[in-house]
Scaffold this motif. Structure first.
Motif, mmCIF file in Angstrom:
data_model
loop_
_atom_site.group_PDB
_atom_site.id
_atom_site.type_symbol
_atom_site.label_atom_id
_atom_site.label_comp_id
_atom_site.label_asym_id
_atom_site.label_seq_id
_atom_site.Cartn_x
_atom_site.Cartn_y
_atom_site.Cartn_z
ATOM 1 N N MET A 1 151.787 127.870 46.296
ATOM 2 C CA MET A 1 150.425 127.423 46.139
ATOM 3 C C MET A 1 149.505 128.524 46.677
ATOM 4 O O MET A 1 149.655 128.940 47.812
ATOM 5 N N ASP A 2 148.577 128.967 45.846
ATOM 6 C CA ASP A 2 147.681 130.034 46.265
ATOM 7 C C ASP A 2 146.287 129.462 46.580
ATOM 8 O O ASP A 2 146.059 128.253 46.543
ATOM 9 N N GLN A 3 145.348 130.364 46.877
ATOM 10 C CA GLN A 3 144.000 129.942 47.254
ATOM 11 C C GLN A 3 143.264 129.230 46.113
ATOM 12 O O GLN A 3 142.458 128.339 46.360
ATOM 13 N N VAL A 4 143.536 129.607 44.878
ATOM 14 C CA VAL A 4 142.908 128.928 43.738
ATOM 15 C C VAL A 4 143.398 127.483 43.662
ATOM 16 O O VAL A 4 142.602 126.552 43.491
ATOM 17 N N LEU A 8 141.118 124.150 44.043
ATOM 18 C CA LEU A 8 141.138 123.069 43.051
ATOM 19 C C LEU A 8 141.432 121.730 43.718
ATOM 20 O O LEU A 8 140.767 120.721 43.443
ATOM 21 N N LEU A 9 142.422 121.718 44.585
ATOM 22 C CA LEU A 9 142.789 120.485 45.272
ATOM 23 C C LEU A 9 141.641 119.970 46.140
ATOM 24 O O LEU A 9 141.359 118.772 46.173
ATOM 25 N N LYS A 10 140.989 120.878 46.825
ATOM 26 C CA LYS A 10 139.849 120.494 47.668
ATOM 27 C C LYS A 10 138.742 119.881 46.815
ATOM 28 O O LYS A 10 138.164 118.854 47.175
ATOM 29 N N SER A 11 138.459 120.492 45.685
ATOM 30 C CA SER A 11 137.437 119.952 44.779
ATOM 31 C C SER A 11 137.825 118.572 44.269
ATOM 32 O O SER A 11 136.993 117.655 44.225
ATOM 33 N N LEU A 12 139.083 118.405 43.880
ATOM 34 C CA LEU A 12 139.533 117.116 43.357
ATOM 35 C C LEU A 12 139.586 116.044 44.440
ATOM 36 O O LEU A 12 139.336 114.869 44.160
ATOM 37 N N GLU A 13 139.906 116.443 45.674
ATOM 38 C CA GLU A 13 139.865 115.475 46.776
ATOM 39 C C GLU A 13 138.445 114.959 46.977
ATOM 40 O O GLU A 13 138.240 113.783 47.240
ATOM 41 N N HIS A 14 137.498 115.850 46.854
ATOM 42 C CA HIS A 14 136.093 115.483 47.044
ATOM 43 C C HIS A 14 135.582 114.641 45.880
ATOM 44 O O HIS A 14 134.836 113.682 46.067
ATOM 45 N N SER A 144 140.368 116.320 54.258
ATOM 46 C CA SER A 144 140.931 117.045 53.129
ATOM 47 C C SER A 144 142.263 117.689 53.524
ATOM 48 O O SER A 144 142.310 118.501 54.450
ATOM 49 N N LEU A 145 143.332 117.326 52.820
ATOM 50 C CA LEU A 145 144.623 117.978 53.063
ATOM 51 C C LEU A 145 144.596 119.432 52.588
ATOM 52 O O LEU A 145 145.250 120.290 53.167
ATOM 53 N N ALA A 146 143.843 119.693 51.521
ATOM 54 C CA ALA A 146 143.726 121.071 51.022
ATOM 55 C C ALA A 146 143.044 121.944 52.074
ATOM 56 O O ALA A 146 143.461 123.081 52.306
ATOM 57 N N ALA A 147 142.004 121.425 52.712
ATOM 58 C CA ALA A 147 141.313 122.187 53.754
ATOM 59 C C ALA A 147 142.255 122.426 54.945
ATOM 60 O O ALA A 147 142.277 123.512 55.525
ATOM 61 N N LEU A 148 143.048 121.416 55.298
ATOM 62 C CA LEU A 148 144.023 121.583 56.365
ATOM 63 C C LEU A 148 145.054 122.647 56.005
ATOM 64 O O LEU A 148 145.397 123.502 56.817
ATOM 65 N N ALA A 149 145.532 122.624 54.761
ATOM 66 C CA ALA A 149 146.521 123.612 54.319
ATOM 67 C C ALA A 149 145.951 125.029 54.367
ATOM 68 O O ALA A 149 146.688 125.987 54.624
ATOM 69 N N GLN A 150 144.653 125.173 54.149
ATOM 70 C CA GLN A 150 144.033 126.493 54.194
ATOM 71 C C GLN A 150 143.997 127.040 55.615
ATOM 72 O O GLN A 150 143.940 128.252 55.804
ATOM 73 N N THR A 151 144.035 126.165 56.621
ATOM 74 C CA THR A 151 143.974 126.628 58.006
ATOM 75 C C THR A 151 145.342 126.920 58.586
ATOM 76 O O THR A 151 145.450 127.470 59.670
ATOM 77 N N ARG A 152 146.398 126.548 57.893
ATOM 78 C CA ARG A 152 147.754 126.719 58.429
ATOM 79 C C ARG A 152 148.454 127.887 57.798
ATOM 80 O O ARG A 152 148.571 128.146 56.721
#
Length: 152
Positions: A1-4, A8-14, A144-152
């Motif tokens: 899973m990359d930054q794109v 996308l996941l962050k946008s869809l979560e929102h 947001s799980l996507a936001a959490l994944a971006q920090t790890r």
């Protein structure tokens, strides 16, 4: 899973109602690669569904609580079956620590909550003890799980 993918996941979560065109515009890409990425995330089990989030209070549920449940270990399968069938139990997690399970419930009021816990949940197979914590207000929900994944 990359930054794109994470974006996308962050946008869809929102907002899960975003179109592929809107997702593509936000990423500076065309619709087809975005559609392929979203489909790949669905097929990989990262996206498990799309749903509307409902406000419990607006639906008539003025009370929320967490219930810790301690039970006889040999009754765990029957207990889990009873939990899965009960419509008032919002979430259930098997846990470590002092309790075996943590339930999240919504009820209309304190009388409804009392009936739900004492007359129903306490009578589920194997329940030895319950401990209830009533929510007075929610501080944080829907992280947001996507936001959490971006920090790890």
């Amino acid at each position: 899973m990359d930054q794109v993918d994470l974006a996308l996941l962050k946008s869809l979560e929102h907002n899960a109602r975003l179109s592929f065109a809107e997702l593509a515009d936000a990423q500076g890409m065309s619709k087809t690669p975005i559609w392929k990425r979203v489909k790949a995330l669905e097929e990989a089990g990262v996206i498990t569904g799309y749903e509307a989030r409902l406000a419990p209070k607006a639906m008539g549920f003025g009370l929320s609580a967490f219930v810790e449940v301690v039970l006889d270990f040999e009754s765990s399968d029957a207990f889990e079956t009873a939990v899965a069938r009960h419509p008032s139990i919002w979430r259930c997690h098997a846990t470590t620590g002092d309790a075996d399970y943590l339930l999240q419930l919504f009820a209309r009021d304190m009388d409804d909550m009392d009936k739900l816990i004492r007359a129903e949940i306490a009578r589920f197979p194997g329940v030895r003890r319950t401990s209830t914590t009533v929510v007075t207000r929610s501080i944080k929900e829907n992280q947001s799980l996507a936001a959490l994944a971006q920090t790890r």
